[in-house]
Design an enzyme around this catalytic site. Structure first.
Site, mmCIF file in Angstrom:
data_model
loop_
_atom_site.group_PDB
_atom_site.id
_atom_site.type_symbol
_atom_site.label_atom_id
_atom_site.label_comp_id
_atom_site.label_asym_id
_atom_site.label_seq_id
_atom_site.Cartn_x
_atom_site.Cartn_y
_atom_site.Cartn_z
ATOM 1 N N LYS A 84 32.941 29.641 28.923
ATOM 2 C CA LYS A 84 34.114 28.753 28.968
ATOM 3 C C LYS A 84 33.735 27.294 29.255
ATOM 4 C CE LYS A 84 37.618 32.130 30.321
ATOM 5 N NZ LYS A 84 38.753 32.375 31.195
ATOM 6 N N ASN A 144 39.326 28.181 27.014
ATOM 7 C CA ASN A 144 39.350 29.561 26.508
ATOM 8 C C ASN A 144 39.883 29.666 25.081
ATOM 9 O OD1 ASN A 144 42.114 29.283 26.773
ATOM 10 N ND2 ASN A 144 42.407 31.240 27.807
ATOM 11 N N ASP A 194 45.167 29.908 30.095
ATOM 12 C CA ASP A 194 45.373 30.845 31.217
ATOM 13 C C ASP A 194 46.570 30.457 32.082
ATOM 14 O OD1 ASP A 194 43.285 32.554 30.577
ATOM 15 O OD2 ASP A 194 41.824 31.418 31.747
ATOM 16 N N VAL A 242 35.481 28.562 52.644
ATOM 17 C CA VAL A 242 36.488 27.486 52.610
ATOM 18 C C VAL A 242 36.006 26.283 51.794
ATOM 19 C CG1 VAL A 242 35.846 26.356 54.776
ATOM 20 C CG2 VAL A 242 38.226 26.313 54.015
ATOM 21 N N GLU A 243 34.687 26.095 51.708
ATOM 22 C CA GLU A 243 34.167 24.960 50.921
ATOM 23 C C GLU A 243 34.598 25.050 49.459
ATOM 24 O OE1 GLU A 243 32.258 26.923 52.871
ATOM 25 O OE2 GLU A 243 31.855 25.522 54.519
ATOM 26 N N ARG A 244 34.646 26.258 48.928
ATOM 27 C CA ARG A 244 35.063 26.401 47.516
ATOM 28 C C ARG A 244 36.537 26.030 47.362
ATOM 29 N NH1 ARG A 244 33.532 31.877 44.627
ATOM 30 N NH2 ARG A 244 33.309 30.590 42.775
HETATM 31 P P1 ATR Z 1 36.407 34.690 39.303
HETATM 32 O O1 ATR Z 1 35.705 33.638 38.519
HETATM 33 O O2 ATR Z 1 36.750 35.911 38.512
HETATM 34 O O3 ATR Z 1 37.573 34.179 40.091
HETATM 35 P P2 ATR Z 1 34.476 34.543 41.459
HETATM 36 O O4 ATR Z 1 34.137 33.160 41.107
HETATM 37 O O5 ATR Z 1 33.367 35.484 41.782
HETATM 38 O O6 ATR Z 1 35.298 35.266 40.310
HETATM 39 O O7 ATR Z 1 35.540 34.516 42.664
HETATM 40 C C1 ATR Z 1 35.995 35.655 43.273
HETATM 41 C C2 ATR Z 1 36.956 35.292 44.404
HETATM 42 O O8 ATR Z 1 37.190 36.448 45.176
HETATM 43 C C3 ATR Z 1 36.424 34.237 45.353
HETATM 44 O O9 ATR Z 1 37.513 33.508 45.864
HETATM 45 C C4 ATR Z 1 35.777 35.102 46.432
HETATM 46 O O10 ATR Z 1 35.627 34.469 47.668
HETATM 47 P P3 ATR Z 1 34.304 33.579 47.968
HETATM 48 O O11 ATR Z 1 34.518 32.272 47.250
HETATM 49 O O12 ATR Z 1 34.287 33.434 49.446
HETATM 50 O O13 ATR Z 1 33.147 34.348 47.427
HETATM 51 C C5 ATR Z 1 36.805 36.196 46.537
HETATM 52 N N1 ATR Z 1 36.273 37.443 47.108
HETATM 53 C C6 ATR Z 1 35.553 38.388 46.490
HETATM 54 N N2 ATR Z 1 35.253 39.391 47.346
HETATM 55 C C7 ATR Z 1 35.811 39.067 48.542
HETATM 56 C C8 ATR Z 1 35.861 39.699 49.829
HETATM 57 N N3 ATR Z 1 35.277 40.882 50.048
HETATM 58 N N4 ATR Z 1 36.523 39.057 50.821
HETATM 59 C C9 ATR Z 1 37.118 37.882 50.608
HETATM 60 N N5 ATR Z 1 37.106 37.236 49.421
HETATM 61 C C10 ATR Z 1 36.467 37.813 48.407
#
Ligand code: ATR
Length: 285
Positions: A75, A96, A111, A163-165
């Protein structure tokens, strides 16, 4: 559809790596048959190192495609390689949907429109409150934040384990978007009318965390962008606690509409037969 209908009309693709699990060919194939249009839509797998040359062949006409959908992991590259990304996709940095028009490769991201159209169809009035909570800050949450902001929510609270993300997204999408750690979830849910899960929490056999939805306003709607299973663990909890829920399947169906219209020239409709077709496919796999 007989073979000549498929070979004569416009050709569109969905590309990704891998792409064989994509349900997009089922969706577009259904609409081509329903509208009795000549054309085809098929999965076209392209590895990362070949993506730029695939886009070059799209632009110079040698691929024979009029455009298509792009999924993970292409993407961001699709956005960068397109000649004319629209404003939505510029802000997201990911596309997309691609289409050729006068030899110019246009790009958008549908999306967010899929997300809002699904809620408009299944829960009109979902956008009446000022405050939304979005759980997750991964790739999938971006288009949702953008769409919720553009629909007019005044406060959008993005809650994420890292939280940074969430903060990166708050910086990207402007002053109405705020970032929080998980511990703040209950507090930011106070008075919110929309709760969106964009994470895979509870999907992979792990127990889903228990969420108390009671801080939401009584008429709030809870939705999930994951659609396998249709009723995710978080949706099941929200429903048990008396809240309206909307599953994520309609987002997949509605995000396909603008691309189909670009490639094949007719605006298709998301109907119950299409929904049932995809549910039947989900039950097979
Ligand atoms: P996508 O691109 O499909 O959204 P991703 O970039 O891997 O996939 O993001 C997955 C999301 O699920 C993120 O917000 C992730 O939190 P982090 O940024 O902290 O990794 C969240 N996530 C996945 N498993 C988790 C868990 N067990 N507890 C809390 N958050 C989770």
């Amino acid at each position: 559809m007989d073979d000549s209908r498929e070979t004569q009309g416009p050709k569109a693709f969905v590309t990704g790596y891998p792409v064989k699990h994509s349900r997009s060919p089922l969706i577009h194939g259904y609409w081509l048959r329903q509208l009795d249009l000549a054309g085809s839509y098929r999965a076209h797998e392209v590895p990362v190192e070949k993506f730029a040359s695939f886009i070059a062949s799209l632009k110079d006409g040698t691929s024979g495609f009029v455009g298509g959908n792009v999924t993970i992991p292409h993407k961001e590259a699709a956005f960068k390689l397109a000649d004319r990304p629209d404003a939505l996709t510029e802000e997201l940095g990911a596309s997309n949907t691609l289409w050729l028009q006068d030899k110019v490769l246009h790009a958008t991201n549908t999306d967010g429109r899929g997300f809002t159209a699904n809620l408009d169809e299944r829960h009109p009035g979902w956008d009446r409150s000022d405050r939304a909570v979005i759980l997750g800050a991964g790739g999938a949450s971006r288009a949702i934040i953008q769409a919720v902001r553009d629909r007019g929510f005044k406060e959008i609270h993005v809650v994420n384990r890292t939280v940074e993300r969430a903060q990166e997204l708050a910086d990207r999408f402007g002053e109405r978007v705020h970032a929080h750690p998980m511990a703040a979830l209950g507090e930011v849910m106070q008075g919110a009318g929309l709760f969106v899960n964009t994470t895979s929490l509870g999907m992979d056999g792990e127990a889903a965390p228990r969420i108390d939805f009671s801080p939401l306003v009584q008429e709030a709607v809870v939705t999930d962008i994951v659609y396998v299973p249709l009723k995710t663990p978080l949706l099941a909890q929200a429903e048990e606690q008396g809240f309206a829920i909307v599953d994520g399947l309609g987002m997949l169906l509605h995000q396909a509409v603008p691309g189909f219209e670009k490639w094949f020239g007719r605006r298709p409709v998301v109907d119950e037969t299409l929904r049932a077709l995809i549910i039947a496919d989900m039950e097979k796999h």
